[in-house]
Design an enzyme around this catalytic site. Structure first.
Site, PDB file in Angstrom:
ATOM      1  N   ASP A  13     -25.758 -10.816 -38.143  1.00  0.00           N
ATOM      2  CA  ASP A  13     -26.215 -10.296 -36.855  1.00  0.00           C
ATOM      3  C   ASP A  13     -27.595  -9.649 -36.969  1.00  0.00           C
ATOM      4  OD1 ASP A  13     -23.743 -11.123 -36.077  1.00  0.00           O
ATOM      5  OD2 ASP A  13     -22.856  -9.118 -35.971  1.00  0.00           O
ATOM      6  N   GLU A  23     -15.338  -9.121 -44.226  1.00  0.00           N
ATOM      7  CA  GLU A  23     -15.963  -8.013 -44.954  1.00  0.00           C
ATOM      8  C   GLU A  23     -15.162  -6.715 -44.829  1.00  0.00           C
ATOM      9  OE1 GLU A  23     -18.988 -10.694 -42.965  1.00  0.00           O
ATOM     10  OE2 GLU A  23     -17.533  -9.250 -42.179  1.00  0.00           O
ATOM     11  N   ASP A  55     -16.000 -16.615 -39.668  1.00  0.00           N
ATOM     12  CA  ASP A  55     -16.628 -15.322 -39.431  1.00  0.00           C
ATOM     13  C   ASP A  55     -15.832 -14.215 -40.125  1.00  0.00           C
ATOM     14  OD1 ASP A  55     -18.484 -13.559 -38.441  1.00  0.00           O
ATOM     15  OD2 ASP A  55     -18.059 -13.947 -36.327  1.00  0.00           O
TER      16      ASP A  55
END
Length: 772
Positions: free
Chosen positions: A480, A417, A414
């Site tokens: 998401d 960024e 995950d």
């Protein structure tokens, strides 16, 4: 980034030096070097106090031409750089009275020698794009920032696709696209996976070779141009010839790396603990056992963030308050036939046991003054692993190896960024260019550990962030999204755009990540999710077990999970195609039908491989409008045949959707509907779908290593269908769809239900089916 004010004026804060006239040409090491003046050269007086731009034309691969535009050559290149295929001697350079030309394969570039600068790219004799007078430019901004710019022509009816996983309109025309990874969800112009590469419906692509902040103006500043710009003193891009869009992707991934083949088990159904939900071993077992009790095939169980103690992310240590026996627990879960995934990220909270280790040994990204870079967003005092430091990579990898030894099979990588730019890296890399590139190093470390420990084609990530080359480390998911039909549709747009950016395998959170979907949204999303490359039930604040929605959701989950398991002989063949040809498993319609104008704009349906058309239903009532290209298509579930070349509007219940087999297809379906990893060739059913007179069609059935086990070729001559099979010699079935019934068979037996049963054979077998 916009530099002009309409068609005539330059914005006040910018000064442009643009290429207007060629000065001279040189050839060096298979590279054509052109110099262009930024003012007309009418005499020697014009050669003083002027600017020369240098353009280097070269070819790293056949059909690929690179262009490097340089203003000042004295700037220091700190890196990082994308890992590209090494260049070779692919260039044929010639000069005429009117132009200099570099040719590679069927692609060539011609630079005009006349008084007006132009660069034209040709496929054979057809001009496909080019850079005209004043298009190439060096730009100075008020305050001293500099940029390099290029503008490439667009033709009438030209559409631009790709540029990473973008959730905005599928067609990028009219959009400003900034290549800068951000954690922005799926409902904005931001993207987790920014790729400075686009492909057009005119059969070519363009890749900007810069890991930093590339800004695209796609017919948005000048409506007949794709403009791209980068900060600094040089810009490099590649024009990639097709002529078909699939050929463009093949060559692009030859240059930047082919997708790796994920393990067969990864194509099954994944279930997670979800994000902020409470869970322990008893909760996990209630999910796993609940799936089994309801006859719901489950193949991967994922532990999300709270397998580790709060405020300790990431420390790779099981929270012993809820998982006192992690080794035993994983062993018990694996005895139930499950693979195990755990959530990780590259961020190290101050309370993590890794923080002091990382600080002491220089494994964490630093500030310019030597302090460890930290902030409180996500985790208190969070630091960042410095993957430019080989010792830090090995340190991080060591903890992953410990988890694999415990029984973990894969990692959800995950984040990656939110990477700062006011920092210093171990290897001196430019922190601005590292912002996007960081994810490549992060996912590479994790993927290579999995390959090292588990073997080639056994490594699988579930990655959110990516840059160029990230396709080598599958699988990626869409981030998401909200629990509604709009987010379901934007997720599909993102996946199709990512597939047109070189990525072969993609997933999304079935039912949406944020909030909790109404049961009807969840059930519609199940069909879409289980007809995607990879399939995961995951969410934020609620459990995503099907019975939490309603009883019918359980039945829908069972139906589509078993369908996907049966489709695995076909699915794994198209997965291998992705690794060999760079084409995605989930394909935009225009990729399979480049000559059908109606396919160019479609973004609510897709081809799952070469033979299956999927149109998800985005409404509670089941209303769906979709397009079938020419030919006789067969609905996989109902067996109904319909003529294409038109739009259709229909209504479907939760157990169906537009799922059509393309004419002239061999669809391989397996004998197992509970697992994704089994012997695909044994008793496989080869469905022959509307094989037209004169057609020759092939299909390969593989084993779970991706190796060919059965290769089948079918030729139809009138009422005679000839089938040749070579391979492992395991028994298989042949069924006919949209072709009428078999009257007789030579070389095999015709069963009472009309199927042709081929018994075990040695090496090669042939049969002939005569149609009624």
């Amino acid at each position: 980034m916009k530099f002009t004010d309409g068609n005539w004026l330059i914005r006040e804060e910018f000064t442009l030096s643009t290429a207007v006239q060629a000065y001279d040409f040189q050839v060096k090491d298979h590279t054509l070097i052109a110099s262009a003046s930024t003012t007309p050269l009418r005499g020697r007086g014009d050669m003083i106090n002027t600017t020369l731009l240098t353009m280097q034309f070269h070819s790293p691969l056949p059909g690929v031409i690179g262009v490097k535009l340089i203003h000042f050559a004295g700037t220091v290149d700190h890196g990082p750089h994308f890992e590209l295929a090494k260049g070779g001697d692919h260039a044929e350079i010639t000069e005429t009275e009117h132009y200099a030309e570099l040719k590679s394969g069927n692609l060539s570039v011609r630079i005009n020698k006349g008084p007006q600068w132009s660069v034209d790219f040709f496929r054979g004799d057809e001009r496909i794009t080019g850079s005209g007078y004043k298009s190439m430019a060096h730009i100075t901004e008020r305050g001293g920032n500099t940029y390099m710019r290029e503008e490439l022509d667009m033709r009438v009816g030209e559409w631009v696709y790709g540029l990473g996983e973008r959730f905005t309109s599928f067609l990028k025309n009219g959009q400003v696209v900034d290549i800068w990874n951000k954690d922005g969800g799926t409902s904005s112009e931001q993207s987790y996976k920014n790729i400075p590469f686009y492909v057009t419906n005119k059969g070519y692509g363009v890749f900007v070779n810069d890991p930093g902040a590339v800004s695209f103006e796609v017919a948005s500043e000048k409506v007949k141009k794709v403009q791209f710009s980068v900060p600094g003193e040089s810009l490099e891009y590649f024009v990639i010839d097709g002529p078909e869009p699939k050929d463009v992707l093949n060559k692009y991934t030859d240059l930047t790396g082919k997708p790796s083949l994920p393990p067969a088990w990864s194509f099954g159904l994944w279930l997670t603990t979800s994000f902020t939900t409470d869970y322990d071993e008893a909760t996990v077992n209630s999910f796993v056992d609940g799936m089994a009790e309801r006859d719901l095939p489950l193949h991967v169980f994922h532990f999300d963030c709270f397998w580790m103690r709060e405020f300790h992310w990431t420390d790779f240590k099981w929270d012993e308050r809820v998982f006192p026996d992690p080794v035993g627990m994983l062993k018990r879960l694996k005895e139930k036939g499950l693979k195990i995934c755990v959530w990780i990220n590259p961020y190290i909270g101050q309370r993590s046991r890794l923080f002091e280790e990382g600080k002491k040994n220089g494994y964490l990204v630093k500030k310019p003054n030597g302090d460890v870079w930290q902030w409180n967003l996500w985790q208190p005092g969070m630091a960042l692993v410095d993957f430019t430091n080989p010792a830090a990579c090995e340190w991080f990898a060591g903890y992953l190896r410990e988890l694999i030894d415990m029984g973990v099979d894969c990692f959800k990588t995950d984040f990656g960024e939110r990477i700062p730019t006011d920092v210093v890296y171990h290897d001196g890399s430019d922190p601005v260019k590292m912002h996007n590139y960081y994810t490549y190093l992060y996912n590479k470390v994790v993927f290579e550990v999995l390959e090292e420990k588990l073997g080639k084609n056994e490594a699988a990530l579930f990655a959110r962030s990516a840059t160029v080359g990230g396709q080598k480390f599958p699988i990626h998911w869409g981030g998401d999204c909200y629990a509604d039909y709009e987010s379901m549709a934007e997720s599909l747009r993102g996946g199709l755009s990512l597939g047109l950016s070189g990525f072969g395998f993609w997933s999304h959170d079935i039912g949406g990540f944020e909030n909790t979907a109404p049961a009807h949204v969840f059930k519609r999303w199940l069909a879409f999710g289980l007809l995607s490359s990879h399939s995961r039930l995951h969410g934020s604040s609620s459990y995503r077990v099907p019975w939490a929605y309603d009883d019918e959701a359980v039945d829908v989950t069972r139906f589509f999970t078993k369908l996907k398991c049966r489709l695995m002989p076909y699915m794994f063949d198209i997965a291998v195609q992705a690794t060999q040809q760079g084409v995605p498993t989930m394909r935009a319609m225009f990729l399979e039908f480049p000559d059908d104008p109606a396919a160019e704009t479609l973004d609510r349906q897709y081809m799952l491989g070469d033979s299956l058309l999927v149109a998800p239903v985005f409404s509670e009532q089941g209303d769906v409008t979709y397009y079938l290209p020419d030919g006789q298509w067969t609905h996989l579930l109902s067996g109904q045949t319909v003529e294409g070349g038109k739009w259709r509007k229909e209504k479907y219940d939760f157990f169906s959707l537009p799922l059509f087999v393309r004419p002239n297809s061999i669809l391989a379906t397996g004998a197992n509907d509970v697992r994704p990893d089994y012997d695909y060739a044994n008793e496989v059913e080869l469905g022959l779908y509307t094989i037209e007179d004169g057609a020759t069609v092939s299909r390969t059935v593989r084993n779970t290593k991706g190796e060919a086990e059965l290769q089948v070729t079918v030729v139809r001559e009138g009422k005679l269908v000839k089938l040749t099979a070579e391979g492992a010699g395991k028994p298989f079935y042949v069924t006919l769809h949209g072709m009428g019934e078999a009257e007789s068979v030579q070389g095999a037996a015709l069963s009472s239900n009309g199927a042709v049963k081929v018994d075990a054979f040695t090496g090669k077998t042939e049969l002939q089916i005569t149609l009624k």
